[in-house]
Design a protein around this motif. Structure first.
Motif, PDB file in Angstrom:
ATOM      1  N   PRO A  74       0.853  -1.196   0.000  1.00  0.00           N
ATOM      2  CA  PRO A  74       0.000   0.000   0.000  1.00  0.00           C
ATOM      3  C   PRO A  74       0.886   1.243   0.000  1.00  0.00           C
ATOM      4  CG  PRO A  74      -0.724  -1.568   1.651  1.00  0.00           C
ATOM      5  CD  PRO A  74       0.593  -2.062   1.129  1.00  0.00           C
ATOM      6  N   THR A  75       0.410   2.324  -0.583  1.00  0.00           N
ATOM      7  CA  THR A  75       1.242   3.514  -0.721  1.00  0.00           C
ATOM      8  C   THR A  75       1.753   4.042   0.606  1.00  0.00           C
ATOM      9  OG1 THR A  75      -0.746   4.885  -0.766  1.00  0.00           O
ATOM     10  CG2 THR A  75       0.211   4.267  -2.891  1.00  0.00           C
ATOM     11  N   ASP A  76       0.995   3.890   1.691  1.00  0.00           N
ATOM     12  CA  ASP A  76       1.471   4.398   2.981  1.00  0.00           C
ATOM     13  C   ASP A  76       2.560   3.518   3.573  1.00  0.00           C
ATOM     14  OD1 ASP A  76      -0.443   2.400   3.434  1.00  0.00           O
ATOM     15  OD2 ASP A  76      -0.928   3.197   5.409  1.00  0.00           O
ATOM     16  N   LEU A  77       2.775   2.341   3.006  1.00  0.00           N
ATOM     17  CA  LEU A  77       3.841   1.446   3.477  1.00  0.00           C
ATOM     18  C   LEU A  77       4.955   1.288   2.452  1.00  0.00           C
ATOM     19  CD1 LEU A  77       1.682  -1.428   5.025  1.00  0.00           C
ATOM     20  CD2 LEU A  77       2.803   0.450   6.228  1.00  0.00           C
ATOM     21  N   ALA A  78       4.812   1.865   1.287  1.00  0.00           N
ATOM     22  CA  ALA A  78       5.743   1.629   0.184  1.00  0.00           C
ATOM     23  C   ALA A  78       7.159   2.104   0.471  1.00  0.00           C
ATOM     24  CB  ALA A  78       5.218   2.278  -1.090  1.00  0.00           C
ATOM     25  N   GLY A  79       7.344   3.044   1.372  1.00  0.00           N
ATOM     26  CA  GLY A  79       8.671   3.561   1.651  1.00  0.00           C
ATOM     27  C   GLY A  79       9.461   2.750   2.661  1.00  0.00           C
ATOM     28  N   LEU A  80       8.957   1.601   3.052  1.00  0.00           N
ATOM     29  CA  LEU A  80       9.631   0.800   4.061  1.00  0.00           C
ATOM     30  C   LEU A  80      10.918   0.175   3.542  1.00  0.00           C
ATOM     31  CD1 LEU A  80       6.646  -1.272   5.527  1.00  0.00           C
ATOM     32  CD2 LEU A  80       7.720   0.754   6.498  1.00  0.00           C
ATOM     33  N   LEU A  81      11.886   0.045   4.417  1.00  0.00           N
ATOM     34  CA  LEU A  81      13.058  -0.755   4.120  1.00  0.00           C
ATOM     35  C   LEU A  81      12.601  -2.205   4.089  1.00  0.00           C
ATOM     36  CD1 LEU A  81      16.135  -1.261   3.947  1.00  0.00           C
ATOM     37  CD2 LEU A  81      16.114  -1.390   6.424  1.00  0.00           C
ATOM     38  N   MET A  82      12.964  -2.930   3.055  1.00  0.00           N
ATOM     39  CA  MET A  82      12.530  -4.315   2.942  1.00  0.00           C
ATOM     40  C   MET A  82      13.757  -5.222   2.949  1.00  0.00           C
ATOM     41  SD  MET A  82      10.233  -6.318   0.046  1.00  0.00           S
ATOM     42  CE  MET A  82       9.955  -4.828  -0.809  1.00  0.00           C
ATOM     43  N   LEU A  83      13.749  -6.201   3.863  1.00  0.00           N
ATOM     44  CA  LEU A  83      14.795  -7.217   3.902  1.00  0.00           C
ATOM     45  C   LEU A  83      14.340  -8.381   3.034  1.00  0.00           C
ATOM     46  CD1 LEU A  83      15.477  -7.193   7.741  1.00  0.00           C
ATOM     47  CD2 LEU A  83      16.795  -6.061   5.954  1.00  0.00           C
ATOM     48  N   ASP A  84      15.184  -8.811   2.114  1.00  0.00           N
ATOM     49  CA  ASP A  84      14.843  -9.879   1.179  1.00  0.00           C
ATOM     50  C   ASP A  84      15.474 -11.181   1.663  1.00  0.00           C
ATOM     51  OD1 ASP A  84      14.442 -11.583  -0.975  1.00  0.00           O
ATOM     52  OD2 ASP A  84      14.960 -10.068  -2.479  1.00  0.00           O
ATOM     53  N   ALA A  85      14.636 -12.109   2.141  1.00  0.00           N
ATOM     54  CA  ALA A  85      15.127 -13.391   2.660  1.00  0.00           C
ATOM     55  C   ALA A  85      15.627 -14.309   1.546  1.00  0.00           C
ATOM     56  CB  ALA A  85      14.037 -14.084   3.471  1.00  0.00           C
ATOM     57  N   ASN A  86      15.431 -13.915   0.293  1.00  0.00           N
ATOM     58  CA  ASN A  86      16.001 -14.668  -0.821  1.00  0.00           C
ATOM     59  C   ASN A  86      17.479 -14.343  -0.995  1.00  0.00           C
ATOM     60  OD1 ASN A  86      13.744 -16.138  -1.991  1.00  0.00           O
ATOM     61  ND2 ASN A  86      12.902 -14.112  -2.425  1.00  0.00           N
ATOM     62  N   ARG A  87      17.871 -13.180  -0.544  1.00  0.00           N
ATOM     63  CA  ARG A  87      19.240 -12.698  -0.769  1.00  0.00           C
ATOM     64  C   ARG A  87      20.110 -12.693   0.486  1.00  0.00           C
ATOM     65  NH1 ARG A  87      19.414  -9.599  -5.745  1.00  0.00           N
ATOM     66  NH2 ARG A  87      17.329  -9.531  -6.625  1.00  0.00           N
ATOM     67  N   ARG A  88      19.514 -13.009   1.627  1.00  0.00           N
ATOM     68  CA  ARG A  88      20.253 -12.993   2.888  1.00  0.00           C
ATOM     69  C   ARG A  88      19.918 -14.249   3.665  1.00  0.00           C
ATOM     70  NH1 ARG A  88      19.453  -7.132   5.524  1.00  0.00           N
ATOM     71  NH2 ARG A  88      21.179  -7.901   6.723  1.00  0.00           N
ATOM     72  N   SER A  89      20.837 -14.654   4.509  1.00  0.00           N
ATOM     73  CA  SER A  89      20.555 -15.805   5.363  1.00  0.00           C
ATOM     74  C   SER A  89      19.520 -15.408   6.407  1.00  0.00           C
ATOM     75  CB  SER A  89      21.839 -16.278   6.050  1.00  0.00           C
ATOM     76  OG  SER A  89      22.232 -15.339   7.042  1.00  0.00           O
ATOM     77  N   LEU A  90      18.808 -16.398   6.946  1.00  0.00           N
ATOM     78  CA  LEU A  90      17.829 -16.103   7.993  1.00  0.00           C
ATOM     79  C   LEU A  90      18.508 -15.493   9.211  1.00  0.00           C
ATOM     80  CD1 LEU A  90      15.317 -19.080   7.870  1.00  0.00           C
ATOM     81  CD2 LEU A  90      15.081 -16.778   6.963  1.00  0.00           C
ATOM     82  N   ASP A  91      19.710 -15.959   9.538  1.00  0.00           N
ATOM     83  CA  ASP A  91      20.442 -15.372  10.660  1.00  0.00           C
ATOM     84  C   ASP A  91      20.729 -13.894  10.413  1.00  0.00           C
ATOM     85  OD1 ASP A  91      20.744 -17.426  12.629  1.00  0.00           O
ATOM     86  OD2 ASP A  91      22.175 -18.421  11.309  1.00  0.00           O
ATOM     87  N   SER A  92      21.109 -13.552   9.183  1.00  0.00           N
ATOM     88  CA  SER A  92      21.380 -12.155   8.845  1.00  0.00           C
ATOM     89  C   SER A  92      20.108 -11.311   8.928  1.00  0.00           C
ATOM     90  CB  SER A  92      21.979 -12.073   7.437  1.00  0.00           C
ATOM     91  OG  SER A  92      22.117 -10.735   7.043  1.00  0.00           O
ATOM     92  N   VAL A  93      18.995 -11.860   8.440  1.00  0.00           N
ATOM     93  CA  VAL A  93      17.713 -11.152   8.527  1.00  0.00           C
ATOM     94  C   VAL A  93      17.360 -10.913   9.996  1.00  0.00           C
ATOM     95  CG1 VAL A  93      15.224 -11.327   8.102  1.00  0.00           C
ATOM     96  CG2 VAL A  93      16.839 -11.947   6.295  1.00  0.00           C
ATOM     97  N   ALA A  94      17.472 -11.963  10.823  1.00  0.00           N
ATOM     98  CA  ALA A  94      17.149 -11.832  12.249  1.00  0.00           C
ATOM     99  C   ALA A  94      18.070 -10.820  12.934  1.00  0.00           C
ATOM    100  CB  ALA A  94      17.239 -13.194  12.939  1.00  0.00           C
ATOM    101  N   ASP A  95      19.365 -10.857  12.628  1.00  0.00           N
ATOM    102  CA  ASP A  95      20.304  -9.900  13.227  1.00  0.00           C
ATOM    103  C   ASP A  95      19.925  -8.466  12.871  1.00  0.00           C
ATOM    104  OD1 ASP A  95      21.833 -11.920  14.414  1.00  0.00           O
ATOM    105  OD2 ASP A  95      23.298 -11.967  12.775  1.00  0.00           O
ATOM    106  N   THR A  96      19.581  -8.238  11.611  1.00  0.00           N
ATOM    107  CA  THR A  96      19.205  -6.890  11.172  1.00  0.00           C
ATOM    108  C   THR A  96      17.919  -6.435  11.858  1.00  0.00           C
ATOM    109  OG1 THR A  96      20.287  -7.257   9.040  1.00  0.00           O
ATOM    110  CG2 THR A  96      18.683  -5.447   9.164  1.00  0.00           C
ATOM    111  N   LEU A  97      16.950  -7.332  11.965  1.00  0.00           N
ATOM    112  CA  LEU A  97      15.690  -6.982  12.648  1.00  0.00           C
ATOM    113  C   LEU A  97      15.947  -6.626  14.100  1.00  0.00           C
ATOM    114  CD1 LEU A  97      13.295  -9.697  11.172  1.00  0.00           C
ATOM    115  CD2 LEU A  97      13.250  -7.233  10.702  1.00  0.00           C
ATOM    116  N   VAL A  98      16.740  -7.425  14.786  1.00  0.00           N
ATOM    117  CA  VAL A  98      17.033  -7.163  16.202  1.00  0.00           C
ATOM    118  C   VAL A  98      17.678  -5.787  16.364  1.00  0.00           C
ATOM    119  CG1 VAL A  98      18.464  -7.882  18.159  1.00  0.00           C
ATOM    120  CG2 VAL A  98      17.150  -9.582  16.888  1.00  0.00           C
ATOM    121  N   GLN A  99      18.608  -5.454  15.473  1.00  0.00           N
ATOM    122  CA  GLN A  99      19.259  -4.153  15.553  1.00  0.00           C
ATOM    123  C   GLN A  99      18.296  -3.005  15.245  1.00  0.00           C
ATOM    124  OE1 GLN A  99      22.377  -3.526  16.731  1.00  0.00           O
ATOM    125  NE2 GLN A  99      22.216  -5.692  17.238  1.00  0.00           N
ATOM    126  N   ALA A 100      17.316  -3.248  14.387  1.00  0.00           N
ATOM    127  CA  ALA A 100      16.385  -2.191  13.976  1.00  0.00           C
ATOM    128  C   ALA A 100      15.278  -1.929  14.991  1.00  0.00           C
ATOM    129  CB  ALA A 100      15.768  -2.538  12.624  1.00  0.00           C
TER     130      ALA A 100
END
Length: 143
Positions: free
Chosen positions: A105-131
């Motif tokens: 939706p346009t009100d959410l379109a500016g979000l930073l998106m982590l792509d689990a196809n391009r990063r390991s799940l551990d990397s995704v989880a680490d980034t989320l925890v930091q954010a």
């Protein structure tokens, strides 16, 4: 500040339930409290239960649903509720889903998106925890 002062709500479609559990487990291992409807049973007042969980979270982790997901509006509603409450919305594109085949939706379109196809799940989880912002200790003591 210890990670245990962080709490997230995971918003996801049924088809992403296993992935939501994986991400949730990895965040729990890193000291973040995880809420969402992963195993919750709210009974007849499920809307109020979800609202309370979103309110008590520091951030919402949004697993972006496919365009064919019939209940995707509920996921957008949860993300919008978090935004209205001033909480960060952290978007994750689940594995095997292409960014080009999803619409936000346009009100959410500016979000930073982590792509689990391009990063390991551990990397995704680490980034989320930091954010996720740490919970204010004063507010914890006040409740």
């Amino acid at each position: 500040m210890p990670e245990d002062h962080k709490r997230v709500f995971i918003s996801y479609a049924r088809q992403d339930r296993d992935f939501a559990r994986q991400i949730g487990d990895l965040m729990i291992q890193r000291g973040v409290a995880v809420a969402g409807n992963l195993d919750a049973s709210f009974g007849s007042d499920w809307r109020d239960g979800l609202r309370r969980q979103i309110e008590s979270a520091n951030a919402l982790v949004l697993l972006i649903p496919s365009q064919t997901e019939p209940n995707r509006n509920a996921i957008w509603f949860e993300a919008g509720a978090a935004k209205a409450l001033g909480k960060p919305v952290l978007a994750v594109l689940p594995p095997s889903r292409e960014a080009a085949t999803t619409e936000l939706p346009t009100d959410l379109a500016g979000l930073l998106m982590l792509d689990a196809n391009r990063r390991s799940l551990d990397s995704v989880a680490d980034t989320l925890v930091q954010a996720v912002p740490a919970r204010d200790l004063y507010n914890i003591a006040a409740h």
